[in-house]
Design a protein around this motif. Structure first.
Motif, PDB file in Angstrom:
ATOM      1  N   HIS A 276      -1.956  -1.512  -3.667  1.00 28.42           N
ATOM      2  CA  HIS A 276      -2.059  -0.461  -4.682  1.00 28.42           C
ATOM      3  C   HIS A 276      -0.790   0.378  -4.724  1.00 28.42           C
ATOM      4  O   HIS A 276      -0.309   0.750  -5.815  1.00 28.42           O
ATOM      5  CB  HIS A 276      -3.274   0.431  -4.401  1.00 28.42           C
ATOM      6  CG  HIS A 276      -3.460   1.517  -5.419  1.00 28.42           C
ATOM      7  ND1 HIS A 276      -2.921   2.777  -5.262  1.00 28.42           N
ATOM      8  CD2 HIS A 276      -4.101   1.524  -6.620  1.00 28.42           C
ATOM      9  CE1 HIS A 276      -3.225   3.528  -6.298  1.00 28.42           C
ATOM     10  NE2 HIS A 276      -3.945   2.792  -7.139  1.00 28.42           N
ATOM     11  N   ASN A 277      -0.239   0.673  -3.566  1.00 23.07           N
ATOM     12  CA  ASN A 277       0.997   1.459  -3.523  1.00 23.07           C
ATOM     13  C   ASN A 277       2.143   0.712  -4.196  1.00 23.07           C
ATOM     14  O   ASN A 277       2.920   1.293  -4.972  1.00 23.07           O
ATOM     15  CB  ASN A 277       1.351   1.763  -2.068  1.00 23.07           C
ATOM     16  CG  ASN A 277       2.491   2.754  -1.943  1.00 23.07           C
ATOM     17  OD1 ASN A 277       2.435   3.849  -2.499  1.00 23.07           O
ATOM     18  ND2 ASN A 277       3.539   2.366  -1.240  1.00 23.07           N
ATOM     19  N   LEU A 278       2.256  -0.592  -3.926  1.00 21.06           N
ATOM     20  CA  LEU A 278       3.302  -1.399  -4.547  1.00 21.06           C
ATOM     21  C   LEU A 278       3.093  -1.515  -6.061  1.00 21.06           C
ATOM     22  O   LEU A 278       4.061  -1.443  -6.837  1.00 21.06           O
ATOM     23  CB  LEU A 278       3.332  -2.795  -3.919  1.00 21.06           C
ATOM     24  CG  LEU A 278       3.945  -2.897  -2.521  1.00 21.06           C
ATOM     25  CD1 LEU A 278       3.694  -4.281  -1.937  1.00 21.06           C
ATOM     26  CD2 LEU A 278       5.446  -2.610  -2.572  1.00 21.06           C
ATOM     27  N   LEU A 279       1.850  -1.692  -6.478  1.00 19.27           N
ATOM     28  CA  LEU A 279       1.575  -1.803  -7.912  1.00 19.27           C
ATOM     29  C   LEU A 279       1.893  -0.498  -8.643  1.00 19.27           C
ATOM     30  O   LEU A 279       2.377  -0.523  -9.780  1.00 19.27           O
ATOM     31  CB  LEU A 279       0.117  -2.197  -8.134  1.00 19.27           C
ATOM     32  CG  LEU A 279      -0.254  -3.634  -7.773  1.00 19.27           C
ATOM     33  CD1 LEU A 279      -1.746  -3.868  -7.976  1.00 19.27           C
ATOM     34  CD2 LEU A 279       0.544  -4.625  -8.610  1.00 19.27           C
ATOM     35  N   CYS A 280       1.619   0.638  -8.010  1.00 19.36           N
ATOM     36  CA  CYS A 280       1.979   1.918  -8.618  1.00 19.36           C
ATOM     37  C   CYS A 280       3.493   2.060  -8.728  1.00 19.36           C
ATOM     38  O   CYS A 280       4.006   2.574  -9.737  1.00 19.36           O
ATOM     39  CB  CYS A 280       1.387   3.073  -7.810  1.00 19.36           C
ATOM     40  SG  CYS A 280      -0.398   3.247  -7.975  1.00 19.36           S
ATOM     41  N   ASP A 281       4.214   1.604  -7.690  1.00 13.34           N
ATOM     42  CA  ASP A 281       5.679   1.604  -7.763  1.00 13.34           C
ATOM     43  C   ASP A 281       6.161   0.706  -8.898  1.00 13.34           C
ATOM     44  O   ASP A 281       7.107   1.047  -9.625  1.00 13.34           O
ATOM     45  CB  ASP A 281       6.283   1.130  -6.435  1.00 13.34           C
ATOM     46  CG  ASP A 281       6.094   2.144  -5.318  1.00 13.34           C
ATOM     47  OD1 ASP A 281       5.885   3.332  -5.637  1.00 13.34           O
ATOM     48  OD2 ASP A 281       6.161   1.742  -4.137  1.00 13.34           O
ATOM     49  N   ILE A 282       5.532  -0.451  -9.052  1.00 20.31           N
ATOM     50  CA  ILE A 282       5.911  -1.377 -10.128  1.00 20.31           C
ATOM     51  C   ILE A 282       5.662  -0.734 -11.489  1.00 20.31           C
ATOM     52  O   ILE A 282       6.532  -0.791 -12.375  1.00 20.31           O
ATOM     53  CB  ILE A 282       5.123  -2.692 -10.004  1.00 20.31           C
ATOM     54  CG1 ILE A 282       5.596  -3.485  -8.779  1.00 20.31           C
ATOM     55  CG2 ILE A 282       5.273  -3.541 -11.264  1.00 20.31           C
ATOM     56  CD1 ILE A 282       4.734  -4.692  -8.456  1.00 20.31           C
TER      57      ILE A 282
END
Length: 423
Positions: A276-282
């Motif tokens: 989720h953290n990576l997807l928010c960064d994306i």
């Protein structure tokens, strides 16, 4: 033979193969990267695409300047008033600004698009560790479908537009029609890139929700087994029955979920937090990369819808301005052009809205698990994830001026209503 060829074309086992349609537009310079399919599987910037983008932009500027020096414009072929001249100049100015923004961000912010794809690769590796795999073939077919739809949409639109001009005994110069056609093509390609990148995020949010849903289903099954146990009293039976009726959720599309998630839900929740953290960064990088190009696209769409409405109302109120043989072609031309920009806005809004809605579903599932689990370690992980979900929400805006969601369609409709009533 045709079936085997289709099977080979539609085959996709990784994100690189699923992004093939996106790399095709590198020929026009609007996707300045290439996929390196060697064993390392890297995304790299493309010098050829960078040069092609510069040539593409300079060709547009040349046609724009030439048609401006000749004083030619599409609306000028039908009739000319002080208002139409003002509208033509305004649309020319916003058009060149929008194209400059699109090419500028494509060329000089290309590393952000590369980082988006690289981060998707990292996310997919985490899914693999959880025993899950994305449906890359579906993503590839979606990209092919959207690219084919955009191609047909623009070919039909430009052919019909040119046919209407010819039918009205108007012969636009090459430079004038190129200046008219290229912005439509470039806007479509930019929107296509936005649709592809947001669909990749949406599909991964869907997988994320599938993991959480599987953990929820595992706890519901535990309570089902607990209900059937003769060791529990009638009171406990009623209490658990009431809780189960409240927390059994709507069935979702199932993926290949392995026993890793159910055997070690604490580890799964930890990986969900990372994903989720990576997807928010994306999604944040997607917003940074597309924010000003989409602002330019929506701004020019608003102006074209506004002025097309005015031109049509002007012709209705003053029919003598048009030749009798040009009236039908005039109305058809500007109604089709207005519809084209409305479709573009809807595509942008729907793509971002669907991604936002998919990303926001996680919070509801997390709290359902919290309400039925008593495992202290799992609850601690869930509380941390819940806090992360509340602070890191998916959001797409146009340079922070307005949100790219369905409220934008309401704004367009309101402006259209006010304009009609004002006139």
């Amino acid at each position: 033979m045709a079936f085997k060829l289709w099977e080979r074309i539609s085959q996709a086992d990784n994100v690189f193969q699923a992004l093939r349609p996106l790399t095709y537009i590198s020929l026009l310079g609007l996707a300045p990267f290439r996929l390196n399919l060697n064993p390392r599987k890297e995304v790299q910037t493309s010098t050829y695409s960078f040069v092609a983008g510069i040539v593409h932009y300079l060709f547009f500027v040349l046609c724009f300047v030439t048609s401006g020096l000749e004083g030619d414009s599409i609306i000028g072929y039908f009739f000319q008033t002080n208002i139409t001249r003002l509208g033509d100049k305004t649309l020319r100015l916003t058009g060149i600004l929008a194209m400059s923004t699109i090419f500028g961000f494509t060329m000089f912010k290309r590393q952000r698009l590369v980082s988006i794809i690289q981060n998707y690769i990292v996310v997919d590796e985490i899914f693999v560790r959880l025993g899950m795999k994305l449906d890359y073939r579906r993503i590839l077919l979606f990209s092919f479908l959207i690219s084919l739809g955009m191609l047909l949409f623009n070919v039909i639109y430009l052919c019909v537009s040119y046919g209407l001009l010819v039918s009205a005994t108007i012969s636009p110069s090459f430079e004038t029609f190129t200046t008219f056609a290229l912005p439509h093509i470039n806007i479509s390609l930019m929107v296509f890139k936005f649709l592809c990148t947001t669909d990749l995020a949406k599909s991964r949010f869907s997988m994320l929700n599938e993991i959480l849903q599987d953990i929820l289903d595992a706890h519901i099954e535990q309570y089902n087994a607990l209900e059937l146990s003769p060791m529990h009293s009638v009171v406990n039976h009623k209490r658990y029955s009431h809780r189960l009726r409240n927390f059994i959720s709507t069935p979702m599309k199932r993926y290949s979920v392995t026993s890793i998630i159910r055997l070690n839900p604490e580890y799964a929740i930890k990986q969900v937090s990372n994903i989720h953290n990576l997807l928010c960064d994306i999604c944040h990088t997607i917003e940074e990369y597309f924010t000003y190009p989409l602002l330019g696209i929506i701004a020019i769409s608003f102006l074209f819808i506004l002025f097309d409405d005015f031109y049509i109302l002007e012709a209705v109120l003053n029919p003598k301005r048009l030749d009798v043989f040009e009236t039908d072609e005039f109305f058809a031309f500007f109604l089709i052009q207005m519809s084209w920009y409305i479709v573009i806005i809807i595509l942008i809004v729907e793509s971002s809205s669907r991604t936002i809605l998919e990303g926001n579903q996680s919070a509801a599932i997390v709290h359902k698990i919290l309400n039925i689990t008593d495992d202290p370690e799992l609850r601690d992980r869930l509380f941390r994830l819940s806090l992360q979900l509340s602070h890191r929400r998916v959001l797409f805006t146009a340079a922070g001026l307005f949100r790219l969601d369905r409220t934008l369609i309401f704004t367009v409709c309101t402006m259209r209503y006010l304009q009609v009533n004002f006139n």
